[in-house]
Design an enzyme around this catalytic site. Structure first.
Site, mmCIF file in Angstrom:
data_model
loop_
_atom_site.group_PDB
_atom_site.id
_atom_site.type_symbol
_atom_site.label_atom_id
_atom_site.label_comp_id
_atom_site.label_asym_id
_atom_site.label_seq_id
_atom_site.Cartn_x
_atom_site.Cartn_y
_atom_site.Cartn_z
ATOM 1 N N CYS A 232 22.842 -31.883 15.702
ATOM 2 C CA CYS A 232 24.280 -32.427 15.465
ATOM 3 C C CYS A 232 25.212 -31.803 14.866
ATOM 4 O O CYS A 232 26.329 -31.267 15.449
ATOM 5 C CB CYS A 232 24.025 -33.889 15.231
ATOM 6 N N HIS B 18 30.341 -36.722 11.913
ATOM 7 C CA HIS B 18 29.203 -35.952 11.609
ATOM 8 C C HIS B 18 29.235 -34.522 11.361
ATOM 9 O O HIS B 18 28.584 -33.819 11.287
ATOM 10 C CB HIS B 18 28.095 -36.081 12.697
#
Length: 436
Positions: free
Chosen positions: A73, A123
């Site tokens: 991610c 993120h």
């Protein structure tokens, strides 16, 4: 003399389309989490139903060998924002802060006169997955409704301009899409172009949390598995895939809603839509789960580019293996915005327009795991690696030396490792030199 006003009016009407096209394209980036390249109807998956994405692909440039440079991610998202490799921007683990001084997508576009918006999963702040993200940590995005990370899609918090913790109503993919549609409508008539990033959490696990009407579309017993799923993993994989596909179909509805809004507002022709993901999901292939791995199920991602005013509406299959860091420079090229020197990725915009050669001279993309963590730690088989993915081959080294070599043309499920085999020696040497 009486005909002169009519002639002038006719000339103005002829000029109007070119005036409209002179406005730089709007940008909509659709960024689901953990959506592997295979899980699309247009990609030949016999199970999943993605009619809206199938229609979009039929009018788009499709990079059929696109990869996530570091298939996990935070590293991928940082590369998407900066156009840099993870070893340059420094985010090669999850939950690491991307420098506030980074030259990023929104900062560049803001300076070029764009309005910018970000909704969903962020993120790249690295200071707590549920923590408030102040404006100085938002990398230039102006409109903001985001959270660092959550996978509770039916009880999903976010922050806007204040420190108050807000909640998306219902399934967050639907709520985020509805909010983004409101933004599109509000900015459709603006003289300024816009860039919206809609970063959904699904189809990342947990798999069994999609809306009921979409979960009802998939019976685990009827799921057709990839041949590289071992017998011992097949029952769990069918169950997981049924839920995974349910999330995919729910987000496909969102894609359809976004496209319909662009058409209704009259801005579809001059809006660049990019569909990609931060990484794929092994989902039982080779007996493995999730990401960070060099196999195609983890490393390959969707990569659609749709902008009728610049690229036309033809379906274009592009063999060049685009990587994550190539997205930003290609986007800027299509929008006519100068590419900063900090960017390391390749600009495919002229190539897509038919106005230049393939900028990828060796026709390969780097894939890497700089530091294994989480589900890819060493006790679980994890390892550092560097590799190249070409249209035909995958070649990977770990710290001990050559590790994997697949001929993806004759072995699409990567079941026969040719590394150090005599019949593949010449190919391995060529790929080794390329990787080096």
């Amino acid at each position: 003399m009486s005909r002169h006003p009519l002639i002038l009016a006719a000339l103005l009407l002829c000029l109007m389309p070119s005036v409209a096209r002179s406005k730089p394209p709007n940008v909509v980036i659709l960024l689901p989490d953990q959506w592997r390249a295979f899980a699309m109807g247009y990609a030949g998956d016999p199970n999943v139903q993605t009619p809206n994405l199938d229609k979009l692909e039929a009018q788009s440039a499709n990079f059929v060998n696109a990869v996530s440079a570091v298939p996990v991610c935070s590293p991928c998202r940082a590369s998407l924002l900066t156009g840099q490799r993870s070893t340059t921007h420094g985010v090669f683990l999850n939950d690491v802060h991307l420098s506030d001084d980074a030259v990023t997508m929104a900062k560049i576009l803001n300076s070029a006169g764009y309005d910018t918006a970000y909704l969903g999963k962020w993120h790249v702040n690295g200071r707590g997955r549920s923590a408030y993200i102040p404006k100085e940590n938002r990398q230039g995005f102006q409109y903001w409704k985001a959270l660092e990370c959550t996978h509770n899609y039916n009880s999903s918090p976010y922050f806007a301009d204040g420190v108050e913790r807000l909640m998306w109503p219902g399934y967050d993919g639907f709520a985020q899409t509805k909010d983004a549609i409101g933004y599109l409508k509000a900015h459709a008539k603006s003289e300024k172009p816009f860039c919206v990033v809609l970063a959904w959490g699904p189809p990342h696990n947990p798999y069994a949390t999609a809306p009921k009407e979409f979960a009802a579309m998939y019976d685990p017993e009827k799921i057709e598995l990839r041949p590289n799923v071992p017998q011992a993993a097949q029952a769990q994989t069918r169950k997981d895939l049924a839920g995974y596909y349910a999330h995919c179909s729910a987000l496909d509805k969102c894609v359809g809603d976004v496209r319909q809004t662009l058409k209704d507002e009259g801005i579809d022709e001059n809006t660049l839509i990019i569909v990609t993901s931060d990484h794929g999901d092994m989902l039982g292939s080779h007996g493995m789960e999730r990401k960070q791995k060099p196999w195609d199920e983890s490393a390959r991602v969707p990569m659609l580019w749709h902008c009728p005013s610049v690229l036309g509406r033809k379906n274009q299959k592009v063999d060049a293996p685009m990587s994550t860091e190539d997205v930003l420079p290609t986007l800027l090229g299509i929008c006519g915005v100068p590419i900063p020197k900090t960017v390391e990725g390749l600009d495919y915009s002229a190539y897509l327009r038919g106005a230049g050669p393939n900028p990828n001279a060796d026709n390969a993309a780097l894939i890497a795991c700089v530091a294994p963590f989480g589900e890819w730690t060493r006790p679980k088989g994890g390892k550092e690696f560097r590799g190249v993915r070409t249209p035909r081959y995958t070649y990977v080294r770990d710290l001990s030396g050559p590790w994997l070599l697949y001929d993806n043309q004759i072995d699409p499920y990567q079941e026969s490792n040719l590394v150090n085999q005599p019949q593949a020696a010449a190919v391995q040497q060529q790929l080794e030199q390329m990787l080096t």
